[in-house]
Design an enzyme around this catalytic site. Structure first.
Site, PDB file in Angstrom:
ATOM      1  N   ASP A   1      -3.263  -2.478   3.088  1.00 14.32           N
ATOM      2  CA  ASP A   1      -3.545  -2.557   4.523  1.00 14.32           C
ATOM      3  C   ASP A   1      -4.758  -3.467   4.758  1.00 14.32           C
ATOM      4  O   ASP A   1      -5.623  -3.594   3.888  1.00 14.32           O
ATOM      5  CB  ASP A   1      -3.831  -1.165   5.089  1.00 14.32           C
ATOM      6  CG  ASP A   1      -2.547  -0.389   5.387  1.00 14.32           C
ATOM      7  OD1 ASP A   1      -1.465  -0.988   5.306  1.00 14.32           O
ATOM      8  OD2 ASP A   1      -2.637   0.817   5.697  1.00 14.32           O
TER       9      ASP A   1
ATOM     10  N   ASP B   1      -7.775  -3.585   5.645  1.00 13.65           N
ATOM     11  CA  ASP B   1      -9.083  -2.989   5.886  1.00 13.65           C
ATOM     12  C   ASP B   1      -9.793  -2.760   4.554  1.00 13.65           C
ATOM     13  O   ASP B   1      -9.246  -3.039   3.491  1.00 13.65           O
ATOM     14  CB  ASP B   1      -8.973  -1.682   6.690  1.00 13.65           C
ATOM     15  CG  ASP B   1      -8.103  -0.636   6.006  1.00 13.65           C
ATOM     16  OD1 ASP B   1      -7.790  -0.788   4.805  1.00 13.65           O
ATOM     17  OD2 ASP B   1      -7.735   0.353   6.672  1.00 13.65           O
TER      18      ASP B   1
ATOM     19  N   TYR C   1      -0.702  -2.695  13.484  1.00 16.24           N
ATOM     20  CA  TYR C   1      -1.503  -1.819  12.618  1.00 16.24           C
ATOM     21  C   TYR C   1      -2.449  -0.953  13.443  1.00 16.24           C
ATOM     22  O   TYR C   1      -3.278  -1.466  14.191  1.00 16.24           O
ATOM     23  CB  TYR C   1      -2.293  -2.689  11.633  1.00 16.24           C
ATOM     24  CG  TYR C   1      -3.155  -1.920  10.677  1.00 16.24           C
ATOM     25  CD1 TYR C   1      -2.578  -1.124   9.694  1.00 16.24           C
ATOM     26  CD2 TYR C   1      -4.541  -1.981  10.756  1.00 16.24           C
ATOM     27  CE1 TYR C   1      -3.376  -0.416   8.806  1.00 16.24           C
ATOM     28  CE2 TYR C   1      -5.341  -1.276   9.869  1.00 16.24           C
ATOM     29  CZ  TYR C   1      -4.756  -0.493   8.901  1.00 16.24           C
ATOM     30  OH  TYR C   1      -5.538   0.215   8.027  1.00 16.24           O
TER      31      TYR C   1
ATOM     32  N   ARG D   1      -4.867   1.499  12.576  1.00 15.02           N
ATOM     33  CA  ARG D   1      -6.202   1.956  12.165  1.00 15.02           C
ATOM     34  C   ARG D   1      -7.252   0.872  12.425  1.00 15.02           C
ATOM     35  O   ARG D   1      -8.204   0.731  11.666  1.00 15.02           O
ATOM     36  CB  ARG D   1      -6.190   2.340  10.681  1.00 15.02           C
ATOM     37  CG  ARG D   1      -5.319   3.548  10.367  1.00 15.02           C
ATOM     38  CD  ARG D   1      -5.239   3.783   8.868  1.00 15.02           C
ATOM     39  NE  ARG D   1      -4.354   4.877   8.541  1.00 15.02           N
ATOM     40  CZ  ARG D   1      -4.739   6.129   8.303  1.00 15.02           C
ATOM     41  NH1 ARG D   1      -6.015   6.436   8.378  1.00 15.02           N
ATOM     42  NH2 ARG D   1      -3.871   7.056   8.006  1.00 15.02           N
TER      43      ARG D   1
ATOM     44  N   GLU E   1       0.821  -1.210   0.000  1.00 10.67           N
ATOM     45  CA  GLU E   1       0.000   0.000   0.000  1.00 10.67           C
ATOM     46  C   GLU E   1       0.852   1.256   0.000  1.00 10.67           C
ATOM     47  O   GLU E   1       0.481   2.273  -0.559  1.00 10.67           O
ATOM     48  CB  GLU E   1      -0.923   0.008   1.226  1.00 10.67           C
ATOM     49  CG  GLU E   1      -1.721   1.285   1.332  1.00 10.67           C
ATOM     50  CD  GLU E   1      -2.975   1.143   2.184  1.00 10.67           C
ATOM     51  OE1 GLU E   1      -3.401   2.149   2.734  1.00 10.67           O
ATOM     52  OE2 GLU E   1      -3.530   0.046   2.278  1.00 10.67           O
ATOM     53  N   LYS E   2       2.019   1.183   0.655  1.00 10.41           N
ATOM     54  CA  LYS E   2       2.877   2.361   0.755  1.00 10.41           C
ATOM     55  C   LYS E   2       4.328   1.909   0.888  1.00 10.41           C
ATOM     56  O   LYS E   2       4.599   0.733   1.196  1.00 10.41           O
ATOM     57  CB  LYS E   2       2.456   3.228   1.943  1.00 10.41           C
ATOM     58  CG  LYS E   2       2.361   2.493   3.267  1.00 10.41           C
ATOM     59  CD  LYS E   2       1.955   3.419   4.388  1.00 10.41           C
ATOM     60  CE  LYS E   2       0.474   3.595   4.537  1.00 10.41           C
ATOM     61  NZ  LYS E   2      -0.224   2.449   5.119  1.00 10.41           N
TER      62      LYS E   2
END
Length: 647
Positions: free
Chosen positions: A103, A105, A328, A330, A7-8
């Site tokens: 991520d 989610d 993680y 979030r 993702e990043k």
């Protein structure tokens, strides 16, 4: 060639650290010695196309253009990340196997999926794409996750629900923002009046609280307390419980409003026998509180350190990505997978070396204990936020990082302490025909509570620390009566902590039973990952202001909310959306049905906007220049430690 798409960049580096070397770094990717490759997105590389992409005429904001509803939805490449998308396109074509490493989610699922679909990955390759779920960036944890790959097709429903949410937010935010901004300009207000399905109900919540406080009328009320003495000369207080016969003199919350009634009771009970009608002594246990999810951490940090939700999120991102000492952040979950319990000893050991403040707590923790936090049935894509085995690095944290990490670590260590044990006491008395009650709580064994700082003494009127030992029908003595004059107080203004708590427990503010039930199921207004950003955006747009620790609606925010129909400023609609999106993520409802219902409702709301009175928008102060800018209604996920932009 296997291509891992993170993702990043920070997640890509964590994956690389768990895989063999020597590795070769090139622009936008990392090559492994066996020819496999790791690349990354930088948050969203794509965004919903702007209205003028569908029709150049839509560049102008005009009421007769609305509703703008695309027939064939389009993505557009984000200007500042085009280079990385170009690199990914080439690598995706070269790859024989793709591994989705967004991520864990809903948004993370869509973020990589949208790139795969945009680059027109062949159906067979898409079907063979695998998914890795990483919530702990330490090498050992990443390596374990890479050994537990799943088919990305298993997450298709989750991706669909994220796409439905993104498109719905675009439709809702863009159309209604344009409609009310145009109506505002007609009334003389030259700023943008933005609307979002979550941010607008949050504004409504603050406006309602401010209004309630302003309209509040204080009332005097009265309590009667009996000073009781036992035959062994022990003393305690008992509070009068008014009977039904007193209802005409009480408010809806059972408070006595007539002093004459209180005086009558007080005069009747002084120097009178007090007969025990009930005496309950129960040994009780309280298990440790669950580890944190993001919202519960933000609430505690706001209470203890006066930190904003955004500060907490940004700090957590640094602890997760840069320091790699928490999992993680979030997360909306407060439970842990049972398999993780075997890591407890290593994490506790790391905490004992991390900071002086945690060392003693860690050394006294019993890694063999297993609290109710370990529950596979409660864990979905996320688990609770806990320290990692890199916790020994805590000594190098700055003050803010240390404060947040300290909360996370303490909450984790509580899971390895015994239950708090206490003696709960309830004594009821009959004094001159009146009913009186005393409650007490006596600590027996502190257990996990020993990790909490010493509490300041609070009002002991209704929960006295220790009550004497008495039995039913014992005859005691009321040697004195006391009337306590009280005054009702208005509801407190919102703070960061209480506004977050209201968003997570929004069902308390809803009267409709069906909506209340949905909001309980969906865990409130917004998500753990978006709440901080939603609050911040309301401040940036000038709709909310701070007065010390208090949060209030600005003049503009209040006037705007007063213009809107109740559907937009209450949580009912977003509750219904979340219920449908959740059902979609589980494969229990259809994307098409959701979108048809939404567009019908949008058309109705736009019709209302054309006839609504805009009188309250006249003579408002000019908006600040930053708030003046037109903003896209597209939901964007920002890279690194920045919050995900809310609806």
């Amino acid at each position: 060639m296997i291509l891992y798409i993170a993702e990043k960049p920070s997640l890509a580096r964590a994956i690389a650290a768990a895989l063999p070397g020597p590795q070769k770094k090139q622009e936008g990717c990392i090559w492994l010695p066996n020819g496999d490759c790791i690349s990354w997105c930088i948050g969203h590389l794509l965004e919903q196309a702007e209205p003028h992409v569908y029709n150049p005429a839509f560049k102008a904001w005009q009421l007769d253009h609305l509703p703008i509803i695309p027939n064939d939805w389009q993505w557009q490449e984000k200007t500042n990340t085009k280079k990385q998308l170009s690199i990914l396109k080439k690598l995706i074509k070269q790859a024989t196997q793709l591994v989705h490493a967004g991520d864990p989610d809903r948004e993370g699922q869509l973020l990589v999926d949208e790139v795969l679909h945009y680059t027109k990955v062949p159906a067979q390759k898409l079907q063979q794409t695998q998914r890795v779920l990483i919530s702990d960036l330490t090498p050992a944890a990443v390596k374990k996750s890479l050994q537990q790959l799943k088919s990305n097709a298993e997450f298709a429903a989750l991706s669909r629900s994220a796409l439905a949410r993104a498109r719905a937010d675009w439709l809702f935010g863009l159309n209604l923002t344009r409609a009310y901004t145009i109506r505002g300009r007609q009334a003389g207000y030259q700023g943008v009046l933005s609307i979002g399905r979550v941010q607008t109900p949050v504004l409504g919540l603050v406006v309602a609280r401010d209004t309630e406080r302003e309209n509040f009328v204080a009332k005097n009320y009265y309590q009667v307390w009996a000073q009781i003495t036992t035959q062994e000369d022990q003393h305690f207080q008992a509070k009068w419980l008014p009977s039904d016969a007193c209802r005409p003199y009480m408010d809806e919350e059972g408070r006595v409003l007539h002093r004459a009634l209180a005086e009558n009771v007080a005069s009747r009970i002084a120097n009178q026998p007090a007969v025990v009608t009930q005496a309950d002594y129960k040994q009780k246990k309280q298990p440790p509180p669950l580890p944190y999810n993001l919202s519960s951490l933000q609430i505690d940090a706001a209470k203890i350190f006066a930190m904003s939700a955004q500060q907490v999120l940004d700090t957590c991102q640094a602890l997760y990505e840069r320091h790699q000492i928490i999992t993680y952040p979030r997360s909306d979950c407060r439970y842990l997978p049972t398999l993780q319990h075997k890591d407890a000893k290593a994490i506790i050991n790391a905490l004992s070396k991390g900071s002086e403040a945690l060392a003693n707590s860690a050394e006294n923790a019993n890694a063999k204990l297993k609290s109710k936090a370990w529950n596979d049935k409660q864990v979905t894509a996320h688990h609770a936020i806990i320290p990692t085995s890199q916790a020994h690095k805590a000594a190098s944290l700055n003050k803010t990082e240390s404060q947040i990490f300290g909360l996370i670590a303490r909450q984790y260590l509580m899971q390895f302490y015994p239950d708090y044990q206490y003696l709960s006491t309830l004594i009821q008395l009959d004094i001159a025909g009146g009913k009186f009650e005393a409650k007490g709580s006596t600590p027996v064994s502190l257990g996990w509570r020993s990790l909490l700082p010493a509490k300041k003494k609070t009002d002991q009127e209704e929960d006295q620390e220790q009550l004497p030992n008495v039995k039913k029908e014992d005859s005691l003595w009321c040697n004195q009566s006391i009337i306590k004059d009280k005054v009702t107080t208005p509801p407190a203004a919102f703070t960061d902590a209480t506004l977050l708590a209201a968003m997570t427990g929004i069902s308390r503010f809803v009267s409709d039973k069906n909506i209340k039930a949905i909001l309980k199921e969906t865990d409130g207004l917004g998500t753990d990952a978006t709440r901080a950003g939603i609050i911040e955006i309301l401040f940036k747009r000038g709709f909310l202001i701070r007065k010390g620790k208090q949060i209030h609606a600005s003049q503009t925010g209040r006037a705007f909310a007063d213009t809107l129909p109740s559907q937009l400023v209450t949580p009912d609609m977003t509750a219904q959306w979340e219920a449908q999106l959740n059902a979609m993520s589980l494969g229990e409802s259809r994307y098409q049905d959701f979108m048809i219902g939404l567009t019908d409702n949008l058309t109705e709301l736009l019709n209302q906007s054309r006839s609504v009175s805009t009188a309250s928008l006249q003579h408002l102060p000019a908006p600040k220049k930053k708030a003046f800018k037109k903003r896209s209604a597209t939901r964007k996920r920002t890279p690194k430690s920045k919050a995900k932009k809310p609806a």
